[in-house]
Scaffold this motif. Structure first.
Motif, PDB file in Angstrom:
ATOM      1  N   GLU A  87       1.576   9.460   3.444  1.00  0.00           N
ATOM      2  CA  GLU A  87       0.884   8.487   3.604  1.00  0.00           C
ATOM      3  C   GLU A  87       1.689   7.299   3.295  1.00  0.00           C
ATOM      4  OE1 GLU A  87      -3.269   8.317   2.232  1.00  0.00           O
ATOM      5  OE2 GLU A  87      -2.872  10.457   1.599  1.00  0.00           O
ATOM      6  N   ALA A  88       2.573   7.158   2.294  1.00  0.00           N
ATOM      7  CA  ALA A  88       3.399   6.029   1.979  1.00  0.00           C
ATOM      8  C   ALA A  88       4.380   5.855   3.061  1.00  0.00           C
ATOM      9  CB  ALA A  88       4.281   6.356   0.617  1.00  0.00           C
ATOM     10  N   LEU A  89       4.728   7.037   3.451  1.00  0.00           N
ATOM     11  CA  LEU A  89       5.988   6.732   4.687  1.00  0.00           C
ATOM     12  C   LEU A  89       5.258   6.060   5.957  1.00  0.00           C
ATOM     13  CD1 LEU A  89       8.444   7.599   6.033  1.00  0.00           C
ATOM     14  CD2 LEU A  89       7.710   9.655   6.683  1.00  0.00           C
TER      15      LEU A  89
ATOM     16  N   ILE B  23      12.238   3.594   3.142  1.00  0.00           N
ATOM     17  CA  ILE B  23      11.778   4.682   4.010  1.00  0.00           C
ATOM     18  C   ILE B  23      13.047   5.705   3.625  1.00  0.00           C
ATOM     19  CG2 ILE B  23      11.804   5.692   6.097  1.00  0.00           C
ATOM     20  CD1 ILE B  23      10.599   3.099   6.926  1.00  0.00           C
ATOM     21  N   HIS B  24      14.217   5.354   3.493  1.00  0.00           N
ATOM     22  CA  HIS B  24      15.275   6.189   3.467  1.00  0.00           C
ATOM     23  C   HIS B  24      15.153   6.794   1.747  1.00  0.00           C
ATOM     24  CE1 HIS B  24      19.371   7.787   3.281  1.00  0.00           C
ATOM     25  NE2 HIS B  24      19.614   7.171   2.377  1.00  0.00           N
ATOM     26  N   ASP B  25      14.852   6.014   1.038  1.00  0.00           N
ATOM     27  CA  ASP B  25      14.533   6.582  -0.459  1.00  0.00           C
ATOM     28  C   ASP B  25      13.540   7.247  -0.717  1.00  0.00           C
ATOM     29  OD1 ASP B  25      16.659   4.786  -1.513  1.00  0.00           O
ATOM     30  OD2 ASP B  25      15.313   3.360  -2.299  1.00  0.00           O
TER      31      ASP B  25
ATOM     32  N   ARG C 172       0.927  -1.179  -0.218  1.00  0.00           N
ATOM     33  CA  ARG C 172      -0.008   0.000  -0.091  1.00  0.00           C
ATOM     34  C   ARG C 172       0.878   1.355   0.034  1.00  0.00           C
ATOM     35  NH1 ARG C 172      -4.706   0.867   4.588  1.00  0.00           N
ATOM     36  NH2 ARG C 172      -2.753   1.489   5.941  1.00  0.00           N
ATOM     37  N   GLY C 173       1.921   1.364   0.680  1.00  0.00           N
ATOM     38  CA  GLY C 173       2.723   2.375   0.809  1.00  0.00           C
ATOM     39  C   GLY C 173       3.545   2.566  -0.627  1.00  0.00           C
ATOM     40  N   MET C 174       3.860   1.219  -1.420  1.00  0.00           N
ATOM     41  CA  MET C 174       4.368   1.586  -2.621  1.00  0.00           C
ATOM     42  C   MET C 174       3.494   2.221  -3.731  1.00  0.00           C
ATOM     43  SD  MET C 174       6.723  -1.662  -3.574  1.00  0.00           S
ATOM     44  CE  MET C 174       5.610  -2.863  -3.276  1.00  0.00           C
ATOM     45  N   CYS C 175       1.932   1.807  -3.509  1.00  0.00           N
ATOM     46  CA  CYS C 175       0.892   2.507  -4.385  1.00  0.00           C
ATOM     47  C   CYS C 175       0.842   3.783  -4.124  1.00  0.00           C
ATOM     48  CB  CYS C 175      -0.357   1.689  -4.095  1.00  0.00           C
ATOM     49  SG  CYS C 175      -0.253   0.104  -4.762  1.00  0.00           S
ATOM     50  N   LEU C 176       1.018   4.141  -2.627  1.00  0.00           N
ATOM     51  CA  LEU C 176       0.829   5.807  -2.361  1.00  0.00           C
ATOM     52  C   LEU C 176       1.727   6.426  -2.790  1.00  0.00           C
ATOM     53  CD1 LEU C 176      -0.739   4.880   1.456  1.00  0.00           C
ATOM     54  CD2 LEU C 176      -1.925   6.025  -0.614  1.00  0.00           C
TER      55      LEU C 176
ATOM     56  N   GLN D 286       6.756   2.725   7.452  1.00  0.00           N
ATOM     57  CA  GLN D 286       6.838   2.459   8.995  1.00  0.00           C
ATOM     58  C   GLN D 286       6.138   1.583   9.741  1.00  0.00           C
ATOM     59  OE1 GLN D 286       6.195   6.616   9.862  1.00  0.00           O
ATOM     60  NE2 GLN D 286       8.573   7.237   9.759  1.00  0.00           N
ATOM     61  N   LYS D 287       4.890   1.332   9.309  1.00  0.00           N
ATOM     62  CA  LYS D 287       4.005   0.509   9.893  1.00  0.00           C
ATOM     63  C   LYS D 287       4.429  -0.930   9.749  1.00  0.00           C
ATOM     64  CE  LYS D 287       0.541  -1.204  12.550  1.00  0.00           C
ATOM     65  NZ  LYS D 287       0.661  -1.133  13.813  1.00  0.00           N
ATOM     66  N   SER D 288       4.914  -1.100   8.310  1.00  0.00           N
ATOM     67  CA  SER D 288       5.457  -2.356   7.823  1.00  0.00           C
ATOM     68  C   SER D 288       6.763  -2.864   8.645  1.00  0.00           C
ATOM     69  CB  SER D 288       5.423  -2.412   6.312  1.00  0.00           C
ATOM     70  OG  SER D 288       6.229  -3.521   5.539  1.00  0.00           O
ATOM     71  N   ALA D 289       7.680  -1.803   8.625  1.00  0.00           N
ATOM     72  CA  ALA D 289       9.033  -2.048   9.367  1.00  0.00           C
ATOM     73  C   ALA D 289       8.472  -2.430  10.891  1.00  0.00           C
ATOM     74  CB  ALA D 289       9.593  -0.779   9.009  1.00  0.00           C
ATOM     75  N   GLU D 290       7.596  -1.896  11.389  1.00  0.00           N
ATOM     76  CA  GLU D 290       7.446  -2.185  12.992  1.00  0.00           C
ATOM     77  C   GLU D 290       7.058  -3.652  12.714  1.00  0.00           C
ATOM     78  OE1 GLU D 290       3.803  -1.018  15.636  1.00  0.00           O
ATOM     79  OE2 GLU D 290       4.555   0.604  15.008  1.00  0.00           O
ATOM     80  N   ILE D 291       6.103  -4.116  11.898  1.00  0.00           N
ATOM     81  CA  ILE D 291       5.604  -5.283  12.078  1.00  0.00           C
ATOM     82  C   ILE D 291       6.580  -6.245  11.975  1.00  0.00           C
ATOM     83  CG2 ILE D 291       3.887  -7.182  11.004  1.00  0.00           C
ATOM     84  CD1 ILE D 291       1.972  -4.580  10.595  1.00  0.00           C
ATOM     85  N   TYR D 292       7.498  -6.069  10.811  1.00  0.00           N
ATOM     86  CA  TYR D 292       8.423  -6.955  10.524  1.00  0.00           C
ATOM     87  C   TYR D 292       9.444  -7.268  11.674  1.00  0.00           C
ATOM     88  CZ  TYR D 292       7.392  -7.779   5.439  1.00  0.00           C
ATOM     89  OH  TYR D 292       6.829  -8.080   4.278  1.00  0.00           O
ATOM     90  N   GLN D 293       9.863  -6.056  12.377  1.00  0.00           N
ATOM     91  CA  GLN D 293      10.689  -5.946  13.436  1.00  0.00           C
ATOM     92  C   GLN D 293      10.235  -6.765  14.321  1.00  0.00           C
ATOM     93  OE1 GLN D 293      11.654  -2.267  15.238  1.00  0.00           O
ATOM     94  NE2 GLN D 293      13.915  -2.905  15.191  1.00  0.00           N
TER      95      GLN D 293
END
Length: 108
Positions: free
Chosen positions: A74-76, A102-104, A62-66, A80-87
């Motif tokens: 909104e993408a960010l 996120i960096h890109d 969804r972030g990539m689409c946004l 961030q939510k995806s990274a949090e879950i993966y972590q």
């Protein structure tokens, strides 16, 4: 009688788990992404996330689409939510891939 037997057979079938239902919408979303239909993909990914709020890949996509639609804030938030879950799940490689996105995004 045949109608009753049909209902009985339906009830005997195992119900889908939330993960299966979420993946159904997730993969529908991905099919839209593959042909560049980002708005349609977002709708499907929203459904996946509603069913399974810990579906990290759905947030990522969804972030990539946004991002493709120019909605960087909104993408960010989705990345961030995806990274949090993966972590939380200990999926270090996936976590680092999202951090790179996120960096890109910050460089844009």
């Amino acid at each position: 009688m045949d109608k009753l037997m049909g209902i009985f057979k339906q009830r005997q079938q195992p119900k889908e788990t939330n993960a299966q239902s979420a993946n159904f919408y997730y993969f529908r979303g991905i099919s839209h992404v593959l042909v560049g239909r980002f708005q349609a993909a977002i709708l499907e990914l929203n459904e996946a996330i509603e069913i399974d709020p810990n579906h990290a890949a759905a947030y990522d996509n969804r972030g990539m689409c946004l991002r493709e639609l120019g909605k960087h804030q909104e993408a960010l938030a989705n990345f961030q939510k995806s990274a949090e879950i993966y972590q939380k799940k200990g999926k270090t490689e996936d976590y680092h891939k999202i951090i790179a996105k996120i960096h890109d995004l910050h460089l844009r």
